[in-house]
Write a protein that holds these residues in place. Structure first.
Motif, PDB file in Angstrom:
ATOM      1  N   ASP A 265     -30.644  32.284 -51.810  1.00 58.92           N
ATOM      2  CA  ASP A 265     -32.086  32.108 -51.682  1.00 58.92           C
ATOM      3  C   ASP A 265     -32.569  32.587 -50.314  1.00 58.92           C
ATOM      4  N   VAL A 266     -33.886  32.565 -50.152  1.00 64.05           N
ATOM      5  CA  VAL A 266     -34.506  33.114 -48.939  1.00 64.05           C
ATOM      6  C   VAL A 266     -34.107  32.315 -47.704  1.00 64.05           C
ATOM      7  N   ASN A 267     -34.075  31.000 -47.807  1.00 69.27           N
ATOM      8  CA  ASN A 267     -33.744  30.184 -46.633  1.00 69.27           C
ATOM      9  C   ASN A 267     -32.305  30.429 -46.178  1.00 69.27           C
ATOM     10  N   THR A 268     -31.390  30.593 -47.127  1.00 74.08           N
ATOM     11  CA  THR A 268     -30.003  30.896 -46.758  1.00 74.08           C
ATOM     12  C   THR A 268     -29.915  32.277 -46.114  1.00 74.08           C
ATOM     13  N   MET A 269     -30.694  33.218 -46.623  1.00 68.63           N
ATOM     14  CA  MET A 269     -30.730  34.552 -46.009  1.00 68.63           C
ATOM     15  C   MET A 269     -31.227  34.477 -44.571  1.00 68.63           C
ATOM     16  N   GLY A 270     -32.223  33.594 -44.335  1.00 70.45           N
ATOM     17  CA  GLY A 270     -32.707  33.420 -42.971  1.00 70.45           C
ATOM     18  C   GLY A 270     -31.636  32.875 -42.049  1.00 70.45           C
ATOM     19  N   GLU A 271     -30.823  31.946 -42.542  1.00 70.51           N
ATOM     20  CA  GLU A 271     -29.727  31.428 -41.736  1.00 70.51           C
ATOM     21  C   GLU A 271     -28.696  32.506 -41.439  1.00 70.51           C
ATOM     22  N   ARG A 272     -28.389  33.343 -42.437  1.00 71.28           N
ATOM     23  CA  ARG A 272     -27.455  34.458 -42.224  1.00 71.28           C
ATOM     24  C   ARG A 272     -27.997  35.426 -41.172  1.00 71.28           C
ATOM     25  N   ALA A 273     -29.290  35.687 -41.242  1.00 68.61           N
ATOM     26  CA  ALA A 273     -29.897  36.618 -40.291  1.00 68.61           C
ATOM     27  C   ALA A 273     -29.838  36.076 -38.866  1.00 68.61           C
ATOM     28  N   ASN A 274     -30.160  34.798 -38.695  1.00 64.50           N
ATOM     29  CA  ASN A 274     -30.114  34.197 -37.358  1.00 64.50           C
ATOM     30  C   ASN A 274     -28.694  34.167 -36.804  1.00 64.50           C
ATOM     31  N   GLU A 275     -27.726  33.886 -37.667  1.00 67.22           N
ATOM     32  CA  GLU A 275     -26.330  33.882 -37.227  1.00 67.22           C
ATOM     33  C   GLU A 275     -25.885  35.281 -36.809  1.00 67.22           C
ATOM     34  N   PHE A 276     -26.316  36.275 -37.574  1.00 68.29           N
ATOM     35  CA  PHE A 276     -25.961  37.658 -37.254  1.00 68.29           C
ATOM     36  C   PHE A 276     -26.604  38.104 -35.944  1.00 68.29           C
ATOM     37  N   LEU A 277     -27.890  37.781 -35.760  1.00 67.07           N
ATOM     38  CA  LEU A 277     -28.581  38.166 -34.534  1.00 67.07           C
ATOM     39  C   LEU A 277     -27.980  37.474 -33.311  1.00 67.07           C
ATOM     40  N   MET A 288     -32.068  44.819 -27.408  1.00 61.94           N
ATOM     41  CA  MET A 288     -33.049  44.037 -28.161  1.00 61.94           C
ATOM     42  C   MET A 288     -32.749  44.197 -29.643  1.00 61.94           C
ATOM     43  N   LEU A 289     -32.785  43.082 -30.369  1.00 59.22           N
ATOM     44  CA  LEU A 289     -32.530  43.109 -31.802  1.00 59.22           C
ATOM     45  C   LEU A 289     -33.376  42.026 -32.451  1.00 59.22           C
ATOM     46  N   TYR A 290     -34.004  42.348 -33.566  1.00 55.37           N
ATOM     47  CA  TYR A 290     -34.862  41.389 -34.251  1.00 55.37           C
ATOM     48  C   TYR A 290     -34.789  41.647 -35.751  1.00 55.37           C
ATOM     49  N   THR A 291     -35.310  40.722 -36.513  1.00 55.90           N
ATOM     50  CA  THR A 291     -35.397  40.863 -37.962  1.00 55.90           C
ATOM     51  C   THR A 291     -36.829  40.594 -38.417  1.00 55.90           C
ATOM     52  N   THR A 292     -37.228  41.239 -39.484  1.00 54.56           N
ATOM     53  CA  THR A 292     -38.566  41.021 -40.035  1.00 54.56           C
ATOM     54  C   THR A 292     -38.600  39.835 -40.983  1.00 54.56           C
ATOM     55  N   LEU A 293     -37.438  39.252 -41.286  1.00 49.19           N
ATOM     56  CA  LEU A 293     -37.384  38.097 -42.170  1.00 49.19           C
ATOM     57  C   LEU A 293     -37.629  36.824 -41.365  1.00 49.19           C
ATOM     58  N   ASN A 294     -38.723  36.134 -41.688  1.00 51.49           N
ATOM     59  CA  ASN A 294     -39.081  34.892 -41.011  1.00 51.49           C
ATOM     60  C   ASN A 294     -39.325  33.828 -42.075  1.00 51.49           C
ATOM     61  N   THR A 295     -38.448  32.867 -42.133  1.00 51.78           N
ATOM     62  CA  THR A 295     -38.551  31.824 -43.162  1.00 51.78           C
ATOM     63  C   THR A 295     -39.225  30.559 -42.639  1.00 51.78           C
ATOM     64  N   ASN A 296     -39.928  30.652 -41.528  1.00 55.73           N
ATOM     65  CA  ASN A 296     -40.585  29.489 -40.933  1.00 55.73           C
ATOM     66  C   ASN A 296     -42.076  29.434 -41.223  1.00 55.73           C
ATOM     67  N   THR A 297     -42.566  30.249 -42.114  1.00 54.45           N
ATOM     68  CA  THR A 297     -43.986  30.238 -42.432  1.00 54.45           C
ATOM     69  C   THR A 297     -44.305  29.022 -43.310  1.00 54.45           C
ATOM     70  N   PRO A 298     -45.176  28.141 -42.846  1.00 54.64           N
ATOM     71  CA  PRO A 298     -45.523  26.971 -43.684  1.00 54.64           C
ATOM     72  C   PRO A 298     -46.366  27.386 -44.874  1.00 54.64           C
ATOM     73  N   MET A 299     -46.035  26.869 -46.040  1.00 53.73           N
ATOM     74  CA  MET A 299     -46.764  27.190 -47.261  1.00 53.73           C
ATOM     75  C   MET A 299     -46.578  26.058 -48.262  1.00 53.73           C
ATOM     76  N   TYR A 300     -47.279  26.176 -49.362  1.00 56.63           N
ATOM     77  CA  TYR A 300     -47.189  25.190 -50.432  1.00 56.63           C
ATOM     78  C   TYR A 300     -46.606  25.843 -51.678  1.00 56.63           C
ATOM     79  N   GLN A 301     -45.756  25.106 -52.343  1.00 59.74           N
ATOM     80  CA  GLN A 301     -45.241  25.528 -53.630  1.00 59.74           C
ATOM     81  C   GLN A 301     -45.865  24.645 -54.714  1.00 59.74           C
ATOM     82  N   PHE A 302     -46.561  25.287 -55.654  1.00 61.31           N
ATOM     83  CA  PHE A 302     -47.249  24.545 -56.715  1.00 61.31           C
ATOM     84  C   PHE A 302     -46.304  24.382 -57.901  1.00 61.31           C
ATOM     85  N   GLU A 303     -46.105  23.144 -58.276  1.00 64.14           N
ATOM     86  CA  GLU A 303     -45.260  22.818 -59.421  1.00 64.14           C
ATOM     87  C   GLU A 303     -46.138  22.284 -60.555  1.00 64.14           C
TER      88      GLU A 303
END
Length: 622
Positions: A265-277, A288-303
């Motif tokens: 999932d996306v959150n696990t991918m974010g953890e992999r990216a941070n570990e790699f960086l 300098m090294l960065y990633t465009t994947l940011n999993t810290n954006t607050p949002m709502y999931q409608f169920e």
């Protein structure tokens, strides 16, 4: 020698027409295979291939037609010797050159006697080429000062646009005070790293003064901007130098994708990216090294409560359609008015969609015709995720970009990243380079192939021109000295093995072959007149030393301004100029001793082989 201008011209034509044709043919032919290379690297090679090939062919035509005619008209039979200071200087130079020529001939005779030692030195030179090629930093193209830089400003996820604009205004005001900065343009709401629209991101374009009006470069300004960004705790500021080649990445010279093949999932991918960086930033090669994947954006999931919707006789598809129409907008049709086409979009008014509690204002109709509030069917749950999700080669991917550290090349940084990827990433992840990094890898793999193909092409062309296998072999064995000089000077000055240096290497094949042709062909003519191989080589070296030195140092001095160039575009000029000046200098200083030895060794080897073959034929006949 007492000849008339016409007689001297005819004799010169008879002696030098062969070398002129051969040299022009080699310098043109060496770039013919290069012209058929594809890709970004091929476009660079193609420009030099067409320019040099056409100019050399025209130069050969002029040398064989117009130049002899001018010689017969301009030259006089007897010219008075210059007087005064110039006359003394000319006389002193002639005496010095005569002494130097005599010493040179003795040294050539000594080198021929010690041919085994010279060949051993040639082998050592080839080994040194391999070592220098390994330790010389690799790169694609050098950075150029283009008079501007792009600055990315990113605030924490969820920050408002007003807050972003306020910080951008303060940063822009400080950047305008930097030396050499002419103006700063601000664009809020755009994230140049992910090319997405975000309220917490912005772009600033820093324009520099004309190069003649400033003493610093863009490379000097970028660290200052990073220092200003470090003083703003609420923002992440990164400055990027524009690419030297249009179309390459504008946000760093390093670019790759980490592909998620395991379906995480996306959150696990974010953890992999941070570990790699984190692991990459420990390496000194990476600045300098960065990633465009940011999993810290607050949002709502409608169920959607499907059971309750079924009990109220509300289709689930109707619930999703209502969410789309009220919150996201639903385009209905187009209308034409005032000579323009307008889109009709149905959407809830802005004041009714500012928060999740506004769901009570939205209603959905059931199959019974009743209006059911959406907040009874949809439950929002807060979470953090990524606004932008990237896919590469059909898989979810993490984009990684950056720049090498100061003092390191992009090739060294790429090697460090590959080592970290093997150590950190699990088996379900793989990576692939893109953009300028991919071009650099293709350039490195192609350069060796192109160099070998050019050598083979020149060898076959010379073999067809002289109808001999010995002359091309003796000519091309002198090329390693030029390659050694190129790598040695490039490494000594701390430059990179980039595309422009590789183009210079291709050029050095023809230039080194030019010196060898002048000696080898004349030595071959002496042998045809009855001289033994040693005397033929020594006499050729004695006669051809002056034209070799004149043409070689004329070329070296002509390219010297490129090797020491400064200002805009100096990166490409220095890389290519330094390569050809260093290679041609070493090839000339060592080649004038090496070429006669190679000619003698090759002729003796093939003559023995022919003699052995002839004796075998006589034995068979008997």
């Amino acid at each position: 020698n007492g000849m008339s201008p016409k007689e001297a011209t005819y004799r010169a034509m008879n002696e030098v027409s062969g070398p002129v044709v051969a040299i022009a043919f080699v310098l043109s032919a060496v770039f013919i295979p290069v012209a058929f290379t594809g890709g970004t690297v091929g476009e660079l090679y193609k420009q030099f291939a067409i320019t040099i090939s056409v100019s050399m062919m025209l130069s050969a035509i002029v040398a064989l037609s117009l130049t002899p005619a001018l010689c017969s008209l301009i030259l006089v039979k007897k010219e008075e010797a210059p007087k005064g200071f110039i006359g003394k200087a000319v006389k002193a130079f002639d005496e010095w050159f005569a002494r130097t020529l005599a010493k040179y001939v003795k040294n050539v005779e000594g080198c021929i006697r010690k041919s085994k030692l010279i060949l051993t030195c040639l082998v050592v030179v080839v080994i040194c080429i391999g070592f220098l090629a390994k330790v010389t930093p690799t790169g694609f193209v050098p950075n150029e000062d283009q008079g501007m830089t792009a600055v990315s400003i990113a605030l924490p996820e969820g920050a408002s646009s007003n807050r972003t604009q306020k910080i951008m205004a303060g940063l822009s005001q400080n950047m305008r005070k930097l030396p050499g900065v002419k103006n700063v343009m601000e664009v809020s709401g755009i994230d140049i790293l992910s090319m997405g629209q975000k309220a917490n991101a912005g772009l600033a374009v820093v324009s520099m003064e004309d190069y003649s009006k400033r003493s610093n470069s863009v490379q000097d300004i970028i660290p200052m901007i990073f220092g200003m960004g470090a003083q703003i705790p609420d923002a992440t500021v990164m400055a990027f130098q524009p690419p030297s080649l249009p179309g390459a990445s504008s946000t760093g010279t390093l670019s790759l994708y980490l592909m998620n093949l395991g379906g995480e999932d996306v959150n696990t991918m974010g953890e992999r990216a941070n570990e790699f960086l984190a692991a990459c930033r420990k390496r000194p090669e990476i600045g300098m090294l960065y990633t465009t994947l940011n999993t810290n954006t607050p949002m709502y999931q409608f169920e959607v409560d499907r059971e309750k919707a079924q009990s109220l006789n509300v289709p689930v598809s109707t619930v999703y359609s209502a969410l789309q129409a009220f919150l996201g907008g639903n385009e209905i049709n187009d209308i034409n008015n005032f000579g323009r086409t307008w889109k009709v979009v149905m959407q809830a008014d802005e004041k009714y969609r500012t928060g999740v509690e506004d769901m009570r204002y939205f209603f959905v109709r059931s199959n019974d015709g009743k209006s059911i509030p959406l907040n009874t069917l949809v439950k929002p749950s807060p979470k953090n995720s990524s606004v932008v999700m990237t896919r590469f080669n059909g898989a979810s991917a993490i984009k990684i970009s950056g720049d090498p550290a100061s003092g390191y090349s992009s090739g060294q940084a790429m090697a460090a990243i590959e080592e970290v990827a093997k150590q950190v990433l699990p088996n379900t992840y793989t990576y692939e380079w893109t953009g300028q990094s991919l071009d650099e890898i293709e350039a490195g793999s192609r350069s060796t192939q192109i160099f070998i193909i050019s050598l083979i092409f020149v060898f076959l062309c010379l073999a067809a021109l002289y109808e001999s296998w010995t002359i091309p072999l003796a000519v091309l064995l002198s090329v390693p000295s030029a390659v050694f000089g190129c790598f040695l000077v490039q490494y000594a000055r701390g430059l990179q093995n980039d595309v422009y240096m590789q183009i210079g290497l291709i050029t050095l094949i023809g230039l080194a072959a030019k010196n060898a042709i002048l000696i080898v062909e004349y030595a071959k003519m002496n042998m045809e007149q009855g001289m033994d191989v040693v005397h033929a080589a020594v006499e050729a070296a004695h006669v051809r030393l002056r034209p070799i030195l004149m043409t070689s140092f004329a070329f070296i001095l002509g390219c010297l301004p490129l090797a020491i160039a400064t200002g805009p575009g100096a990166g490409a000029r220095v890389s290519m100029g330094n390569a050809v000046v260093g290679g041609m200098t070493i090839a000339t200083l060592f080649g004038i001793f090496l070429i006669p030895v190679l000619f003698v060794v090759v002729e003796r080897f093939f003559s023995r082989k022919k003699k052995g073959t002839a004796e075998d034929n006589v034995t068979e006949q008997l």
